[in-house]
Design an enzyme around this catalytic site. Structure first.
Site, mmCIF file in Angstrom:
data_model
loop_
_atom_site.group_PDB
_atom_site.id
_atom_site.type_symbol
_atom_site.label_atom_id
_atom_site.label_comp_id
_atom_site.label_asym_id
_atom_site.label_seq_id
_atom_site.Cartn_x
_atom_site.Cartn_y
_atom_site.Cartn_z
ATOM 1 N N PHE A 112 23.219 5.446 2.338
ATOM 2 C CA PHE A 112 23.112 6.457 1.290
ATOM 3 C C PHE A 112 23.059 5.723 -0.056
ATOM 4 O O PHE A 112 23.895 4.840 -0.301
ATOM 5 C CB PHE A 112 24.328 7.368 1.362
ATOM 6 C CG PHE A 112 24.181 8.643 0.584
ATOM 7 C CD1 PHE A 112 23.537 9.740 1.122
ATOM 8 C CD2 PHE A 112 24.712 8.745 -0.696
ATOM 9 C CE1 PHE A 112 23.415 10.925 0.402
ATOM 10 C CE2 PHE A 112 24.586 9.921 -1.423
ATOM 11 C CZ PHE A 112 23.938 11.021 -0.865
ATOM 12 N N ASP A 183 31.754 3.520 6.047
ATOM 13 C CA ASP A 183 31.660 4.820 5.392
ATOM 14 C C ASP A 183 31.559 5.880 6.487
ATOM 15 O O ASP A 183 30.638 5.852 7.311
ATOM 16 C CB ASP A 183 30.433 4.852 4.466
ATOM 17 C CG ASP A 183 30.409 6.109 3.621
ATOM 18 O OD1 ASP A 183 30.857 7.168 4.108
ATOM 19 O OD2 ASP A 183 29.924 6.047 2.481
ATOM 20 N N TYR A 208 34.058 17.252 2.034
ATOM 21 C CA TYR A 208 33.342 18.529 1.836
ATOM 22 C C TYR A 208 32.227 18.720 2.858
ATOM 23 O O TYR A 208 31.559 19.736 2.856
ATOM 24 C CB TYR A 208 32.785 18.638 0.410
ATOM 25 C CG TYR A 208 31.998 17.428 -0.040
ATOM 26 C CD1 TYR A 208 30.681 17.228 0.375
ATOM 27 C CD2 TYR A 208 32.580 16.462 -0.849
ATOM 28 C CE1 TYR A 208 29.976 16.109 -0.006
ATOM 29 C CE2 TYR A 208 31.880 15.335 -1.243
ATOM 30 C CZ TYR A 208 30.576 15.167 -0.815
ATOM 31 O OH TYR A 208 29.890 14.046 -1.195
ATOM 32 N N LYS A 209 32.006 17.723 3.733
ATOM 33 C CA LYS A 209 30.985 17.865 4.774
ATOM 34 C C LYS A 209 31.639 18.485 6.005
ATOM 35 O O LYS A 209 31.903 19.672 6.014
ATOM 36 C CB LYS A 209 30.333 16.504 5.037
ATOM 37 C CG LYS A 209 29.507 16.038 3.826
ATOM 38 C CD LYS A 209 28.960 14.626 3.932
ATOM 39 C CE LYS A 209 28.126 14.297 2.688
ATOM 40 N NZ LYS A 209 27.881 12.862 2.499
ATOM 41 N N ARG A 355 16.326 18.033 8.181
ATOM 42 C CA ARG A 355 17.594 17.648 8.792
ATOM 43 C C ARG A 355 18.403 18.891 9.194
ATOM 44 O O ARG A 355 18.517 19.836 8.410
ATOM 45 C CB ARG A 355 18.362 16.815 7.768
ATOM 46 C CG ARG A 355 19.627 16.200 8.258
ATOM 47 C CD ARG A 355 20.184 15.255 7.218
ATOM 48 N NE ARG A 355 20.745 15.972 6.072
ATOM 49 C CZ ARG A 355 21.673 15.470 5.254
ATOM 50 N NH1 ARG A 355 22.106 14.239 5.439
ATOM 51 N NH2 ARG A 355 22.144 16.177 4.249
#
Ligand SMILES: *Cc1c(COP(=O)(O)O)cnc(C)c1O
Length: 396
Positions: A112, A183, A208-209, A355
């Protein structure tokens, strides 16, 4: 397998199939009332006494321990705070200090961007010849050598869902003498992780995912137990100090994981996370994994049968995938907008990735079949081919 479906615990809008919990988890129904209570009973009535009386000051470590249970970390090794970008900076800064003679921070080209940006920003700031090297994910371990101070990888590729074997990669990094940072942005709450077994030094992630803390929820950082009192915090904020309320002008790092704290924590968001974490109490991550793979396999089989034009961008073998499935399509942005307008929410990642995230707490087989029907309708009838779907929004 015990059912992990907890649909009734989430606020899911009528007519929506939500395949984007890998980007922003939905609202747990228990959160609004509990947050309201925190606002009025704690902030409202206790005012500043809340830091002690309501346990706000202990919350980053207390809720950190709850996150720890999902990622195979012992009590006292995980603390909440800040954003993931900041936690990347802290982990990399601490890691490279542990290998002072080495100058390479190694990552992969699938990472990312913010992880790579933060590492580069740190390297530039230090101005001591550090180089952030990004290499092909398939070849990353062949670049492990005695120049590498730290290896920083995201376990699940945010675009393709490709999954690293955490234990094997960590072992190879250690064999080369490097420090390992994982990560877990797309791992925590998505699949079983065993940080102790991996033996990595650092791990970081967001909540928050898959952990459903809401937009802007706190990030977390893990530091292996034996290293906690040796590492040097680069972001030496007062709440990582050994005794912040001594107001001593000399910084002295706090005990254990506390030294990875920086400043005043976001109590409202941490409260949302604390409530959201209760959902996991009766959940085994191996059951989540099995259910997720079942949903993903059904999705791929049905979608490929109905829409041959879509090209699978994710690994075919489910053991090599996280909890998302991605397809390549040249007009993927427009297609995703048309699909979202019809009630199936996924997302788009440039240049051409559509996605879809699978979160078995609130997605079931019926949702998968319903989603495939809508996607197939949009694709096979070119419903996406309209100017209104091609206008890019700020968030894709
Ligand atoms: C989601 C995500 C981020 C987001 O970082 P923030 O600082 O929380 O905005 C960072 N890294 C990875 C790998 C991610 O998946």
């Amino acid at each position: 397998m015990t059912s992990v479906l907890r649909k009734e615990m989430f606020h899911l809008p009528e007519g929506v199939i939500y395949l984007d919990g890998n980007s922003l988890g939905p609202l747990p129904k228990a959160v609004p009332e509990r947050l309201q209570k925190m606002l009025t009973d704690e902030w409202g009535d206790m005012l500043i006494k809340g830091w002690n009386t309501a346990g706000w000051m202990d919350q980053p470590a207390r809720v950190g321990n709850k996150v720890a249970t999902l990622i195979g970390a012992p009590d006292g090794t995980v603390v909440l705070g800040d954003t993931l970008s900041i936690k990347v900076f802290q982990a990399v800064a601490a890691a490279i200090k542990m290998r002072p003679k080495r100058r390479v921070i190694l990552s992969d080209t699938g990472n990312f961007p913010t992880d790579v940006y933060m590492a580069n920003g740190l390297a530039k700031l230090l101005d001591q010849g550090y180089e952030v090297k990004t290499v092909d994910p398939a070849e990353v371990t062949t670049h492990f050598n005695d120049d590498v101070a730290a290896v920083m990888l995201t376990q699940v590729d945010y675009r393709t869902g490709r999954l690293y074997d955490m234990n094997a990669v960590t072992k190879l990094a250690h064999d080369a003498g490097a420090v390992m940072i994982w990560d877990l942005a797309h791992s925590a709450g998505a699949l079983p992780v065993d940080l102790v077994a991996s033996n990595c030094e650092f791990a970081i992630g967001c909540t928050y995912k898959y952990l459903n803390s809401g937009p802007g929820g706190p990030a977390f950082i893990y530091v292996r137990h034996d290293l906690q009192d040796q590492i040097e915090p680069a972001l030496s904020g007062w709440l990582g100090h050994d005794a912040p309320f001594d107001f001593d002008l000399d910084y002295r790092p706090g005990q254990g994981i506390e030294r990875m704290r920086v400043g005043t924590p976001s109590v409202m968001q941490s409260t949302s996370l604390e409530v959201a974490m209760e959902i996991w109490q009766s959940i085994d991550m191996h059951d989540i994994r099995a259910a997720s793979i079942g949903l993903q396999e059904l999705f791929i089989a049905e979608l490929e049968a109905q829409v041959p034009e879509l090209e699978l961008a994710s690994p075919r073998n489910p053991q090599d995938r996280g909890s998302q499935v991605s397809f390549r399509f040249s007009d993927g942005y427009a297609a995703m907008q048309a699909i979202i307008e019809r009630g199936v929410i996924g997302d788009f990642r440039a240049p051409d990735i559509m996605r879809f995230g699978f979160t078995p707490l609130y997605i079931d087989e019926g949702d998968v079949r319903g989603a495939v029907a809508i996607i197939a309708d949009v694709m096979n009838n070119r419903l996406w081919d309209a100017p209104k779907y091609k206008q890019r929004n700020r968030v894709t």
